[in-house]
Write a protein that holds these residues in place. Structure first.
Motif, PDB file in Angstrom:
ATOM      1  N   LEU A  37       0.810  -1.222   0.000  1.00  0.00           N
ATOM      2  CA  LEU A  37       0.000   0.000   0.000  1.00  0.00           C
ATOM      3  C   LEU A  37       0.842   1.270   0.000  1.00  0.00           C
ATOM      4  CD1 LEU A  37      -2.699  -0.976   2.676  1.00  0.00           C
ATOM      5  CD2 LEU A  37      -2.913  -1.057   0.178  1.00  0.00           C
ATOM      6  N   ALA A  38       0.280   2.334  -0.567  1.00  0.00           N
ATOM      7  CA  ALA A  38       0.892   3.661  -0.459  1.00  0.00           C
ATOM      8  C   ALA A  38       0.908   4.045   1.013  1.00  0.00           C
ATOM      9  CB  ALA A  38       0.088   4.669  -1.267  1.00  0.00           C
ATOM     10  N   VAL A  39       1.884   4.864   1.399  1.00  0.00           N
ATOM     11  CA  VAL A  39       2.043   5.209   2.816  1.00  0.00           C
ATOM     12  C   VAL A  39       0.728   5.684   3.430  1.00  0.00           C
ATOM     13  CG1 VAL A  39       3.391   6.525   4.488  1.00  0.00           C
ATOM     14  CG2 VAL A  39       4.424   5.873   2.325  1.00  0.00           C
ATOM     15  N   LYS A  40      -0.007   6.513   2.693  1.00  0.00           N
ATOM     16  CA  LYS A  40      -1.210   7.111   3.260  1.00  0.00           C
ATOM     17  C   LYS A  40      -2.308   6.080   3.553  1.00  0.00           C
ATOM     18  CE  LYS A  40      -3.596   8.514  -1.034  1.00  0.00           C
ATOM     19  NZ  LYS A  40      -4.395   7.306  -1.123  1.00  0.00           N
ATOM     20  N   PHE A  72       3.821  12.212   8.736  1.00  0.00           N
ATOM     21  CA  PHE A  72       5.046  12.804   8.176  1.00  0.00           C
ATOM     22  C   PHE A  72       5.541  11.955   7.002  1.00  0.00           C
ATOM     23  CE2 PHE A  72       9.780  13.769   8.685  1.00  0.00           C
ATOM     24  CZ  PHE A  72       9.692  14.983   8.018  1.00  0.00           C
ATOM     25  N   ALA A  73       5.548  10.629   7.182  1.00  0.00           N
ATOM     26  CA  ALA A  73       6.000   9.735   6.104  1.00  0.00           C
ATOM     27  C   ALA A  73       5.120   9.887   4.867  1.00  0.00           C
ATOM     28  CB  ALA A  73       5.991   8.287   6.593  1.00  0.00           C
ATOM     29  N   THR A  74       3.808   9.999   5.086  1.00  0.00           N
ATOM     30  CA  THR A  74       2.882  10.181   3.965  1.00  0.00           C
ATOM     31  C   THR A  74       3.193  11.480   3.222  1.00  0.00           C
ATOM     32  OG1 THR A  74       1.151   9.015   5.187  1.00  0.00           O
ATOM     33  CG2 THR A  74       0.441  10.371   3.339  1.00  0.00           C
ATOM     34  N   ALA A  75       3.389  12.545   3.991  1.00  0.00           N
ATOM     35  CA  ALA A  75       3.656  13.850   3.382  1.00  0.00           C
ATOM     36  C   ALA A  75       4.961  13.818   2.577  1.00  0.00           C
ATOM     37  CB  ALA A  75       3.723  14.932   4.460  1.00  0.00           C
ATOM     38  N   VAL A  76       6.004  13.197   3.138  1.00  0.00           N
ATOM     39  CA  VAL A  76       7.302  13.126   2.451  1.00  0.00           C
ATOM     40  C   VAL A  76       7.172  12.286   1.181  1.00  0.00           C
ATOM     41  CG1 VAL A  76       9.681  12.259   2.627  1.00  0.00           C
ATOM     42  CG2 VAL A  76       8.658  13.474   4.563  1.00  0.00           C
ATOM     43  N   ASP A  84       8.626   6.204  -2.832  1.00  0.00           N
ATOM     44  CA  ASP A  84       7.968   5.203  -2.013  1.00  0.00           C
ATOM     45  C   ASP A  84       8.781   5.020  -0.731  1.00  0.00           C
ATOM     46  OD1 ASP A  84       6.017   3.280  -1.417  1.00  0.00           O
ATOM     47  OD2 ASP A  84       7.443   1.696  -1.947  1.00  0.00           O
ATOM     48  N   ILE A  85       8.103   4.844   0.374  1.00  0.00           N
ATOM     49  CA  ILE A  85       8.809   4.642   1.643  1.00  0.00           C
ATOM     50  C   ILE A  85       8.275   3.366   2.285  1.00  0.00           C
ATOM     51  CG2 ILE A  85       9.385   5.634   3.895  1.00  0.00           C
ATOM     52  CD1 ILE A  85       8.679   8.397   2.727  1.00  0.00           C
ATOM     53  N   ALA A  86       9.136   2.335   2.346  1.00  0.00           N
ATOM     54  CA  ALA A  86       8.720   1.084   2.983  1.00  0.00           C
ATOM     55  C   ALA A  86       8.615   1.296   4.489  1.00  0.00           C
ATOM     56  CB  ALA A  86       9.740  -0.008   2.681  1.00  0.00           C
ATOM     57  N   GLU A  87       7.797   0.475   5.140  1.00  0.00           N
ATOM     58  CA  GLU A  87       7.653   0.610   6.586  1.00  0.00           C
ATOM     59  C   GLU A  87       8.999   0.477   7.293  1.00  0.00           C
ATOM     60  OE1 GLU A  87       3.726  -0.419   8.865  1.00  0.00           O
ATOM     61  OE2 GLU A  87       4.272  -2.107   7.592  1.00  0.00           O
ATOM     62  N   ALA A  88       9.839  -0.402   6.732  1.00  0.00           N
ATOM     63  CA  ALA A  88      11.152  -0.624   7.338  1.00  0.00           C
ATOM     64  C   ALA A  88      12.018   0.632   7.289  1.00  0.00           C
ATOM     65  CB  ALA A  88      11.857  -1.778   6.623  1.00  0.00           C
ATOM     66  N   ASP A  89      11.668   1.566   6.412  1.00  0.00           N
ATOM     67  CA  ASP A  89      12.450   2.807   6.295  1.00  0.00           C
ATOM     68  C   ASP A  89      11.949   3.925   7.208  1.00  0.00           C
ATOM     69  OD1 ASP A  89      14.339   1.963   4.431  1.00  0.00           O
ATOM     70  OD2 ASP A  89      12.968   2.324   2.744  1.00  0.00           O
ATOM     71  N   TYR A  90      10.815   3.712   7.894  1.00  0.00           N
ATOM     72  CA  TYR A  90      10.268   4.773   8.767  1.00  0.00           C
ATOM     73  C   TYR A  90      11.310   5.313   9.746  1.00  0.00           C
ATOM     74  CZ  TYR A  90       5.386   3.812   7.343  1.00  0.00           C
ATOM     75  OH  TYR A  90       4.216   3.658   6.659  1.00  0.00           O
ATOM     76  N   PRO A  91      12.146   4.442  10.339  1.00  0.00           N
ATOM     77  CA  PRO A  91      13.117   4.970  11.313  1.00  0.00           C
ATOM     78  C   PRO A  91      14.047   6.023  10.715  1.00  0.00           C
ATOM     79  CG  PRO A  91      12.963   2.586  11.510  1.00  0.00           C
ATOM     80  CD  PRO A  91      12.173   2.968  10.287  1.00  0.00           C
ATOM     81  N   ARG A  92      14.223   5.973   9.396  1.00  0.00           N
ATOM     82  CA  ARG A  92      15.119   6.954   8.772  1.00  0.00           C
ATOM     83  C   ARG A  92      14.502   8.350   8.768  1.00  0.00           C
ATOM     84  NH1 ARG A  92      18.564   5.399   3.872  1.00  0.00           N
ATOM     85  NH2 ARG A  92      19.516   7.258   4.769  1.00  0.00           N
ATOM     86  N   LEU A  93      13.179   8.422   9.017  1.00  0.00           N
ATOM     87  CA  LEU A  93      12.521   9.731   9.075  1.00  0.00           C
ATOM     88  C   LEU A  93      12.370  10.211  10.519  1.00  0.00           C
ATOM     89  CD1 LEU A  93       9.600   9.116   6.520  1.00  0.00           C
ATOM     90  CD2 LEU A  93      11.870  10.036   6.059  1.00  0.00           C
ATOM     91  N   VAL A 127      15.862  11.374   1.773  1.00  0.00           N
ATOM     92  CA  VAL A 127      15.275  11.941   0.557  1.00  0.00           C
ATOM     93  C   VAL A 127      16.365  12.181  -0.490  1.00  0.00           C
ATOM     94  CG1 VAL A 127      14.066  13.943  -0.417  1.00  0.00           C
ATOM     95  CG2 VAL A 127      13.265  12.922   1.713  1.00  0.00           C
ATOM     96  N   GLU A 128      17.497  12.731  -0.057  1.00  0.00           N
ATOM     97  CA  GLU A 128      18.593  12.987  -1.002  1.00  0.00           C
ATOM     98  C   GLU A 128      19.034  11.687  -1.689  1.00  0.00           C
ATOM     99  OE1 GLU A 128      21.817  15.118   0.845  1.00  0.00           O
ATOM    100  OE2 GLU A 128      20.528  16.803   1.380  1.00  0.00           O
ATOM    101  N   GLU A 129      19.197  10.623  -0.879  1.00  0.00           N
ATOM    102  CA  GLU A 129      19.588   9.314  -1.444  1.00  0.00           C
ATOM    103  C   GLU A 129      18.581   8.821  -2.464  1.00  0.00           C
ATOM    104  OE1 GLU A 129      20.184   6.249   1.507  1.00  0.00           O
ATOM    105  OE2 GLU A 129      21.495   7.598   2.653  1.00  0.00           O
ATOM    106  N   ARG A 130      17.311   8.902  -2.079  1.00  0.00           N
ATOM    107  CA  ARG A 130      16.268   8.396  -2.968  1.00  0.00           C
ATOM    108  C   ARG A 130      16.176   9.165  -4.274  1.00  0.00           C
ATOM    109  NH1 ARG A 130      12.790   4.451  -1.160  1.00  0.00           N
ATOM    110  NH2 ARG A 130      14.129   3.209   0.180  1.00  0.00           N
ATOM    111  N   LEU A 131      16.325  10.488  -4.153  1.00  0.00           N
ATOM    112  CA  LEU A 131      16.231  11.303  -5.372  1.00  0.00           C
ATOM    113  C   LEU A 131      17.461  11.061  -6.259  1.00  0.00           C
ATOM    114  CD1 LEU A 131      14.807  14.686  -4.025  1.00  0.00           C
ATOM    115  CD2 LEU A 131      13.584  12.807  -5.131  1.00  0.00           C
TER     116      LEU A 131
END
Lengths: 386, 83
Positions: free
Chosen positions: A210-213, B46-50, B57-66, B76-80
């Motif tokens: 799913l998308a984050v949202k 915050f993750a949704t907004a970013v 795309d931000i996997a759940e496992a990546d949440y700690p990076r935010l 964000v820099e890495e991903r872009l």
């Protein structure tokens, strides 16, 4: 017919509010559930929703005025019989409505206007309002004399920063509600540790594509499990009022949300047992955003029939929550941590969630409380049923 | 996208999902949970907004990076850059 629209009680800890804005002017129509006015309380701005479809005839209170709970705010013209201000918004059957009116009009320690008029000069009364001091404060000290502005200012609490005031007011209102709870409600407490593994695995699988949202969080699963169990096992969902328990058929789950400037609020997720997880998640998300923005709705403040409080990831294992009156139960969820867990004859590390229950002994006993907690645990063990 | 631009955007996203924090008080290196009592819903907002603002795309496992503003900046820099 013409009716008066009163300031509703938005929780056991509310005594008064300041009208900040009228959202409907005289002549305008308002629909059931639509915001009529915004008031400022110790919990922030709250939109007060209309109980009936109506036309606004007259505003009785102007913006900037502080009024006690139960005070008339406006005159409305409604068609048909008036709906009493119900704590349980839209979909509630008409069983509960009568009592909240009583709560709104009698529970408020509203100063008798007559006494106040007789003893306090109009200017002093205005100044007292500005300072947020209840007129009762002076009625007692008047001793037959007349209270003037100077007397009011002498008794005024020392001024502090606006933010400090808001924080102190929030603490005071929480203190009042919790003192009432501890004084009136004979609490009993139970706790039960649950292997959260199945729920966590299900959640990871559900969220991955799913998308984050659109992703769900643990608190939503826990809230849904509590709501379903509360609907199945009688005695934990509803209000204790006028010496008896009124069970509620609807389950409006109050979600305890910490307010960053200090304190907490517990507005309701309406019909939490009947909503699918994505819908409940959206409601929860929107509720948290309204709390963060400091602008909530009256319906969600008065509606909760049971409360769920989660400590979150950085919390501790168990909490012993205090019931939010007039509710009769509150379920706590500790931090989910990897802990030793016996599975078969093996000791394995599992994510363990400790659930706790604070319940009202006037309504249920530990035996039923244990069934209730076990029912929640059972649902979390089978997240596909949520 | 310039680092400065990412930084400005991240700050706006953060105050968007947490309108009750004072932007001037944010310490970029500090954990948002410790600093502003961020709960799991705030973190998800915050993750949704970013994710939406930078179209990543931000996997759940990546949440700690935010977890902090600085961490989010690096992520964000890495991903872009990887695009």
């Amino acid at each position: 017919m013409q009716v008066e629209f009163h300031l509703p009680s938005l929780g056991a800890d509310m005594e008064s509010a300041t009208l900040t804005e009228w959202l409907k002017n005289p002549g305008e129509r308002v629909r059931h559930g639509e915001p009529l006015a915004t008031v400022e309380t110790t919990k922030g701005l709250i939109d007060i929703e209309a109980y009936d479809d109506a036309q606004v005839l007259e505003h009785l209170v102007q913006p900037g005025t502080k009024v006690p709970v139960g005070a008339p705010l406006a005159r409305l013209e409604i068609s048909g019989a008036p709906q009493a201000p119900s704590p349980s918004v839209p979909s509630q059957p008409p069983a509960a409505p009568a009592a909240p009116v009583a709560a709104a009009t009698t529970a408020a320690p509203a100063p008798s206007p007559k006494t106040a008029h007789a003893r306090i000069s109009p200017a002093a009364r205005r100044r007292a309002h500005e300072l947020g001091m209840p007129l009762e404060t002076f009625a007692r000290s008047a001793a037959g004399g007349i209270i003037h502005v100077a007397d009011v200012e002498k008794l005024a609490p020392p001024a502090t920063s606006a933010q400090g005031d808001a924080r102190a007011a929030m603490r005071a209102s929480i203190g009042m509600a919790m003192a009432r709870s501890k004084r009136e409600i004979p609490h009993y407490y139970l706790s039960h540790a649950v292997d959260f593994g199945p729920a966590r695995d299900w959640l990871i699988g559900h969220n991955a594509p799913l998308a984050v949202k659109d992703r769900l969080i643990e608190a939503v699963l826990i809230t849904k499990a509590v709501a379903l169990a509360a609907a199945r096992i009688e005695g934990f969902n509803g209000y204790f009022r006028d010496g008896r328990f009124e069970s509620s058929s609807a389950v409006h789950a109050g979600a305890a949300i910490a307010v960053r400037s200090g304190g907490l609020v517990a507005p309701a997720l309406l019909d939490a047992n009947q909503k699918d997880l994505p819908t409940l998640m959206r409601d929860f998300s929107a509720l948290v955003m309204r709390v963060r923005a400091g602008h909530m709705r009256s319906g969600e403040f008065t509606a909760a029939t049971i409360t769920v409080t989660s400590l979150g990831a950085d919390g501790v294992d168990v909490l012993f929550p205090i019931i939010n009156p007039p509710q009769v139960a509150i379920v706590g969820a500790g931090a989910i941590r990897e802990q030793p867990w016996v599975q078969g004859s093996q000791c394995v590390a599992r994510p363990v969630l400790t659930l706790s229950l604070g319940a009202d002994h006037r309504v249920t006993d530990g035996r039923l409380g244990a069934r209730f907690l076990r029912a929640i645990a059972e649902l979390l063990a089978h997240p596909e049923l949520l | 996208m310039e680092p400065k631009e990412i930084q400005t955007k991240l700050l706006a996203l953060l105050t968007g999902v947490a309108p009750d924090i004072d932007p001037a008080s944010i310490e970029p290196s500090k954990n948002l949970r410790d600093q502003f009592d961020f709960d799991s819903m705030d973190a998800l907002h915050f993750a949704t907004a970013v994710s939406e603002a930078f179209a990543i795309d931000i996997a759940e496992a990546d949440y700690p990076r935010l977890a902090s503003l600085e961490g989010a900046q690096r992520f964000v820099e890495e991903r872009l850059a990887a695009r």
